[in-house]
Design a protein around this motif. Structure first.
Motif, PDB file in Angstrom:
ATOM      1  N   LEU A  26       0.816  -1.214   0.000  1.00 47.48           N
ATOM      2  CA  LEU A  26       0.000   0.000   0.000  1.00 47.48           C
ATOM      3  C   LEU A  26       0.850   1.265   0.000  1.00 47.48           C
ATOM      4  CD1 LEU A  26      -2.869   1.067   0.095  1.00 47.48           C
ATOM      5  CD2 LEU A  26      -2.815   0.875   2.584  1.00 47.48           C
ATOM      6  N   TYR A  27       1.912   1.282   0.806  1.00 48.31           N
ATOM      7  CA  TYR A  27       2.638   2.528   1.042  1.00 48.31           C
ATOM      8  C   TYR A  27       4.057   2.565   0.471  1.00 48.31           C
ATOM      9  CZ  TYR A  27      -1.150   3.003   4.386  1.00 48.31           C
ATOM     10  OH  TYR A  27      -2.394   3.063   4.958  1.00 48.31           O
ATOM     11  N   VAL A  28       4.564   1.459  -0.008  1.00 45.64           N
ATOM     12  CA  VAL A  28       5.922   1.453  -0.552  1.00 45.64           C
ATOM     13  C   VAL A  28       5.945   0.749  -1.903  1.00 45.64           C
ATOM     14  CG1 VAL A  28       7.031   1.467   1.710  1.00 45.64           C
ATOM     15  CG2 VAL A  28       6.543  -0.716   0.595  1.00 45.64           C
ATOM     16  N   THR A  29       6.908   1.127  -2.714  1.00 49.07           N
ATOM     17  CA  THR A  29       7.215   0.420  -3.955  1.00 49.07           C
ATOM     18  C   THR A  29       8.692   0.060  -3.876  1.00 49.07           C
ATOM     19  OG1 THR A  29       5.604   1.751  -5.164  1.00 49.07           O
ATOM     20  CG2 THR A  29       7.210   0.526  -6.466  1.00 49.07           C
ATOM     21  N   PRO A  30       9.037  -1.242  -3.843  1.00 50.06           N
ATOM     22  CA  PRO A  30      10.426  -1.650  -3.617  1.00 50.06           C
ATOM     23  C   PRO A  30      11.412  -1.066  -4.609  1.00 50.06           C
ATOM     24  CG  PRO A  30       8.951  -3.527  -3.372  1.00 50.06           C
ATOM     25  CD  PRO A  30       8.123  -2.401  -3.894  1.00 50.06           C
ATOM     26  N   THR A  31      10.979  -0.847  -5.848  1.00 44.69           N
ATOM     27  CA  THR A  31      11.830  -0.222  -6.862  1.00 44.69           C
ATOM     28  C   THR A  31      10.953   0.534  -7.852  1.00 44.69           C
ATOM     29  OG1 THR A  31      13.432  -0.601  -8.644  1.00 44.69           O
ATOM     30  CG2 THR A  31      11.823  -2.335  -8.249  1.00 44.69           C
ATOM     31  N   PRO A  32      11.409   1.679  -8.339  1.00 40.38           N
ATOM     32  CA  PRO A  32      10.607   2.405  -9.334  1.00 40.38           C
ATOM     33  C   PRO A  32      10.846   1.913 -10.763  1.00 40.38           C
ATOM     34  CG  PRO A  32      12.527   3.697  -8.737  1.00 40.38           C
ATOM     35  CD  PRO A  32      12.579   2.466  -7.886  1.00 40.38           C
ATOM     36  N   GLN A  38      -5.233   9.705   4.999  1.00 38.29           N
ATOM     37  CA  GLN A  38      -3.985  10.150   5.599  1.00 38.29           C
ATOM     38  C   GLN A  38      -3.471   9.023   6.495  1.00 38.29           C
ATOM     39  OE1 GLN A  38      -2.779  13.018   4.593  1.00 38.29           O
ATOM     40  NE2 GLN A  38      -4.606  13.352   3.374  1.00 38.29           N
ATOM     41  N   PRO A  39      -2.635   8.132   5.978  1.00 35.29           N
ATOM     42  CA  PRO A  39      -2.213   6.960   6.728  1.00 35.29           C
ATOM     43  C   PRO A  39      -1.268   7.317   7.863  1.00 35.29           C
ATOM     44  CG  PRO A  39      -1.022   7.103   4.665  1.00 35.29           C
ATOM     45  CD  PRO A  39      -2.050   8.182   4.649  1.00 35.29           C
ATOM     46  N   LYS A  40      -1.213   6.426   8.853  1.00 37.33           N
ATOM     47  CA  LYS A  40      -0.327   6.635   9.990  1.00 37.33           C
ATOM     48  C   LYS A  40       1.134   6.451   9.593  1.00 37.33           C
ATOM     49  CE  LYS A  40      -3.739   5.278  13.438  1.00 37.33           C
ATOM     50  NZ  LYS A  40      -4.100   4.338  14.511  1.00 37.33           N
ATOM     51  N   VAL A  41       1.379   5.603   8.611  1.00 36.80           N
ATOM     52  CA  VAL A  41       2.737   5.474   8.101  1.00 36.80           C
ATOM     53  C   VAL A  41       2.907   6.469   6.966  1.00 36.80           C
ATOM     54  CG1 VAL A  41       2.923   3.075   8.741  1.00 36.80           C
ATOM     55  CG2 VAL A  41       2.055   3.661   6.508  1.00 36.80           C
ATOM     56  N   LYS A  42       4.141   6.710   6.622  1.00 37.09           N
ATOM     57  CA  LYS A  42       4.438   7.723   5.613  1.00 37.09           C
ATOM     58  C   LYS A  42       3.870   7.334   4.264  1.00 37.09           C
ATOM     59  CE  LYS A  42       8.283  10.305   3.634  1.00 37.09           C
ATOM     60  NZ  LYS A  42       9.750  10.461   3.603  1.00 37.09           N
ATOM     61  N   LYS A  43       3.211   8.301   3.601  1.00 37.88           N
ATOM     62  CA  LYS A  43       2.645   8.038   2.281  1.00 37.88           C
ATOM     63  C   LYS A  43       3.751   7.815   1.275  1.00 37.88           C
ATOM     64  CE  LYS A  43       0.115  11.316   0.882  1.00 37.88           C
ATOM     65  NZ  LYS A  43      -0.277  12.448   1.665  1.00 37.88           N
ATOM     66  N   GLU A  44       3.422   6.978   0.304  1.00 41.57           N
ATOM     67  CA  GLU A  44       4.366   6.759  -0.791  1.00 41.57           C
ATOM     68  C   GLU A  44       4.456   8.007  -1.639  1.00 41.57           C
ATOM     69  OE1 GLU A  44       4.984   3.618  -4.446  1.00 41.57           O
ATOM     70  OE2 GLU A  44       3.172   3.609  -3.231  1.00 41.57           O
ATOM     71  N   GLN A  45       5.659   8.391  -1.981  1.00 38.40           N
ATOM     72  CA  GLN A  45       5.862   9.605  -2.779  1.00 38.40           C
ATOM     73  C   GLN A  45       5.807   9.273  -4.256  1.00 38.40           C
ATOM     74  OE1 GLN A  45       6.036  12.572  -1.230  1.00 38.40           O
ATOM     75  NE2 GLN A  45       5.717  11.444   0.664  1.00 38.40           N
TER      76      GLN A  45
END
Length: 781
Positions: A259-265, A774-781
């Motif tokens: 949900l909040y991270v992408t391991p590589t772009p 607005q998630p508690k963990v940092k949003k993915e940029q």
């Protein structure tokens, strides 16, 4: 060129001195290694068949029994009570075989028969133990004496079970009695009918029970004695394969990335790690993984049926005029990749070994960089799988039954799975992450209606920004089976394989790898017209779907469990409350429950709208805390009944099928099977919690998956309980219905969750009503 040189094993020229034969040693070496890999897989398959065939014993136990029997012969005792001597008398007489040798052979034969009898006895005992399900209905922490004795199932479970070890020991799905099914059905529809309607339905049910029902029941009992499962084959055939409408949206479902991270772009790198992980998961890749499957499935001493795993890879749904079929092939060593209107065949094995993630990334990048345009009619060919089934079946027979089109179509259908390299960016991103999640869900569900191959067992989608997702065809298996491989792939991709500092897959590349092969097509104008018609049907369906995905983080199962209620029951009551507040009435509610405690089990329906739940919701402002617990406990009871083969709907469905075969009409069954499920729900649980550290790395969680609405005027709701403080929801409905709105229903669900927690825990601090976007963990940029 290197790949051209490897493409042929022999080159020869005719000279005055005769034929000059030249051998390509590299090509012959690859042929040899490929053959060795094929034979190793066959040996592994035979070995696993033997191991699962004698489970819960092991092949080595045969040697132990033989040695024990032979040892008794030297102590002049006869454990066979004269059977060894009888066997010796009937052995073929041979001059070269001494009397002592005959005695040894007889003892070995007796030992083998004794060993087989012990296996049969152990499997019979194990089957009886696995038929006991009362443990599911006991209160937590209060185990009856019978259940404690039942724990003997561990004794008969053996060690290191493989994926299919328990298949022969699982009990068959029981056929409920007509009386019980009719009684539970009438109870389930009572809150949906007024007194007059209920009285009419009661009369229809009584008439059915006393007459036609008993006749139909006799045929079902006969089938249950003969078949492994009296429901599953008919369910697959009539519910899935005979549907003539589009399977896109109506049947296929999807799963999301983290949900909040992408391991590589890097799109190609993400595909490299992920595709490699899929092939590691495939049973034929390594026998060791078979053990891991079963350990994850067990969780305790209770096994689940594993037959749905058989058709995960190398499988495709084939369209037909009257009914589709599911075709499964063996061990395809390639995948088919779609990119910008072109189809490529990509081999993932080279010289008998699985390509490394870096090598797969290299091959994927070659496809991304390929400038060749699609063939005439090729770009939107996949729309045939998204439209109605009959036009697709006719087009397949007319235009794809011979020549280059047949070869290319066979390549797609026989591939291990299908891959789409999407040229869009998706995920929770931008200034409006909530809207981006909705777009992400719609993209996975239907895409552009032509850039997925909806007939394949599953299609993996890799987006331009490194996000991915999966779309699955439903007939071959249910969502928990696909979720299992998806969890493994996500975890292996990020935590085991990983990426280097630049975001590429780790490892080196062999630049001489043969390039992916672009598939060829010859699409006539008449076929292009059919493609356009199918695309129009699919596009209208896709445009009508309204989707809303949100992550509820105000609280999760942690606080719900402190209230001493089931998290699933809590969410189901919240859905009932939300629907009642929006529509002012109750509706027939579907919740999927698995029946994989039985052989070849699939799903059963939990009818979540009950007398108890409706009474609680109507009395919400009065003495409703007690009523909530009663409603929640009733829901859990229905869930357990469904899991243990005492559900309503599959029994009624099979009775209806029998009535059709007999050519008789039942007003009761006809009305029952025509009732719309305006609220269709399903939970997607995390099955392999050991793969994810949600407490320390809450950003590495999948948003789960979802599906389209079942009824035109209803909602489809999928939810996933993650960790202690998060519940993800996927809500679908149709824009064409003025009474449904996915976002408004999502708002009602949020408020219902808050109100129920406040009701059960009035003294706790009220959770903050911030937006879930607005998630508690940092949003993915």
């Amino acid at each position: 060129m290197a790949e051209a040189h490897q493409a042929v094993a022999f080159q020869f020229t005719v000279t005055p001195d005769g034929i000059d034969l030249q051998l390509s040693h590299q090509a012959l070496t690859e042929i040899y290694l490929s053959g060795m890999r094929s034979w190793k897989k066959r040996i592994v398959r035979v070995k696993n068949s033997v191991i699962t065939g004698v489970y819960p014993a092991s092949p080595s136990s045969w040697l132990f029994v033989v040695i024990a029997i032979l040892a008794t012969m030297y102590t002049r005792s006869d454990p066979s009570m004269g059977l060894i001597a009888k066997i010796q008398e009937h052995l073929p007489v041979s001059q070269s075989m001494s009397t002592q040798c005959q005695a040894v052979v007889s003892a070995v034969l007796f030992s083998t028969m004794l060993w087989l009898m012990l296996i049969f006895t152990m499997r019979l005992c194990l089957k009886q133990l696995l038929s006991y399900h009362r443990w599911m209905f006991e209160q937590h922490g209060k185990m009856s004496t019978t259940t404690k004795i039942w724990a003997l199932v561990r004794i008969f479970s053996g060690r290191k079970p493989l994926l299919y070890s328990y298949q022969g020991s699982l009990p068959n799905l029981p056929v409920p009695t007509i009386k019980d099914t009719v009684k539970r059905y009438l109870e389930s529809v009572r809150p949906l009918m007024d007194d007059k309607e209920y009285e009419r339905m009661t009369k229809l049910a009584a008439e059915f029970e006393s007459s036609l029902g008993n006749r139909l029941q006799w045929y079902l009992k006969l089938k249950a004695l003969w078949a492994s499962n009296y429901v599953s084959d008919w369910w697959e055939e009539y519910v899935y394969l005979r549907g003539r409408g589009p399977i896109m949206v109506n049947s296929n479902y999807y799963g999301m990335d983290f949900l909040y991270v992408t391991p590589t772009p890097i799109q190609a790198a993400r595909a490299g790690n992920s595709i490699h992980s899929f092939f590691l998961y495939r049973p034929t890749s390594t026998p060791l993984l078979l053990h891991i499957y079963m350990i994850w499935l067990l969780r305790s001493a209770v096994p689940c049926c594993s037959y749905q795993f058989e058709r995960m890879f190398d499988t495709c749904r084939i369209p037909g005029i009257l009914t589709d079929t599911v075709q499964h092939w063996q061990d395809s060593d390639y995948i088919v990749v779609y990119h910008k209107g072109r189809y490529f065949r990509l081999r993932v094995y080279q010289a008998g070994r699985l390509l490394s993630p870096r090598e797969i990334e290299f091959q994927i990048q070659r496809i991304l960089d390929d400038p060749s345009p699609p063939s005439k009619g090729e770009a939107k060919l996949g729309a045939l799988t998204a439209g109605d089934r009959i036009p697709w079946a006719k087009a397949r027979t007319k235009y794809f039954s011979s020549g280059v089109n047949k070869r290319s179509l066979d390549c797609i259908e026989k591939a291990a799975f299908f891959v789409t390299l999407d040229d869009e960016e998706q995920g929770m991103m931008g200034d409006d992450p909530a809207a981006s999640l909705d777009r992400y869900a719609k993209s996975l569900l239907h895409g552009k209606c032509y850039d997925r191959w909806f007939d394949k067992s599953f299609t993996v989608v890799y987006y331009k920004n490194g996000k991915n997702g999966i779309n699955a065809e439903h007939s071959w298996a249910d969502a928990p089976v696909l979720a299992h491989v998806w969890e493994y792939t996500l975890a292996n991709d990020s935590f085991q394989l990983g990426y280097n500092a630049e975001g590429h897959c780790k490892g080196d590349v062999d630049p001489s790898l043969p390039r992916p092969v672009k598939l060829s097509w010859e699409i006539p104008p008449e076929c292009e017209e059919q493609i356009a018609q199918s695309l129009a049907v699919a596009q209208a369906l896709a445009d009508d779907v309204d989707f809303h995905v949100f992550s509820f983080q105000e609280f999760g199962k942690g606080k719900v469990k402190k209230c001493r209620v089931s998290p699933d029951g809590f969410i189901q009551m919240a859905l009932q409350l939300a629907y009642f507040r929006e529509r002012g009435t109750f509706c027939l509610t579907y919740e999927a429950s698995m029946t994989r405690l039985f052989r070849e089990g699939r799903t059963e329906t939990v009818r979540s709208c009950t007398n108890e739940s409706s009474a609680f919701i109507r009395a919400l402002e009065d003495v409703c805390k007690c009523l909530f617990r009663v409603a929640s406990e009733k829901h859990q009871l229905l869930y357990r009944l469904a899991m243990t083969g005492a559900g309503i709907d599959r029994h009624l469905f099979c009775l209806y099928v029998v009535s059709k075969y007999l050519g008789v009409e039942s007003p009761f069954l006809k009305e029952v099977l025509s009732e719309p499920w305006r609220l269709s729900t399903s939970q997607t649980p995390i099955q392999q919690v050991e793969l994810f550290d949600i407490e320390n790395h809450p950003e590495y969680v999948s948003c789960g998956g979802g599906f389209g609405p079942v009824a035109d005027d209803g909602y489809g709701v999928s939810y996933c309980v993650l960790g202690e403080n998060m519940i993800n929801f996927h809500i679908s409905c149709k824009h064409s219905c003025p009474d449904t709105d996915a976002h408004k229903f999502g708002t009602q669900i949020r408020q219902a969750l808050r109100d129920l927690l406040k009701l059960l825990s009035p003294n706790q601090t009220e959770p903050s009503k911030t937006e879930e976007s607005q998630p508690k963990v940092k949003k993915e940029q």
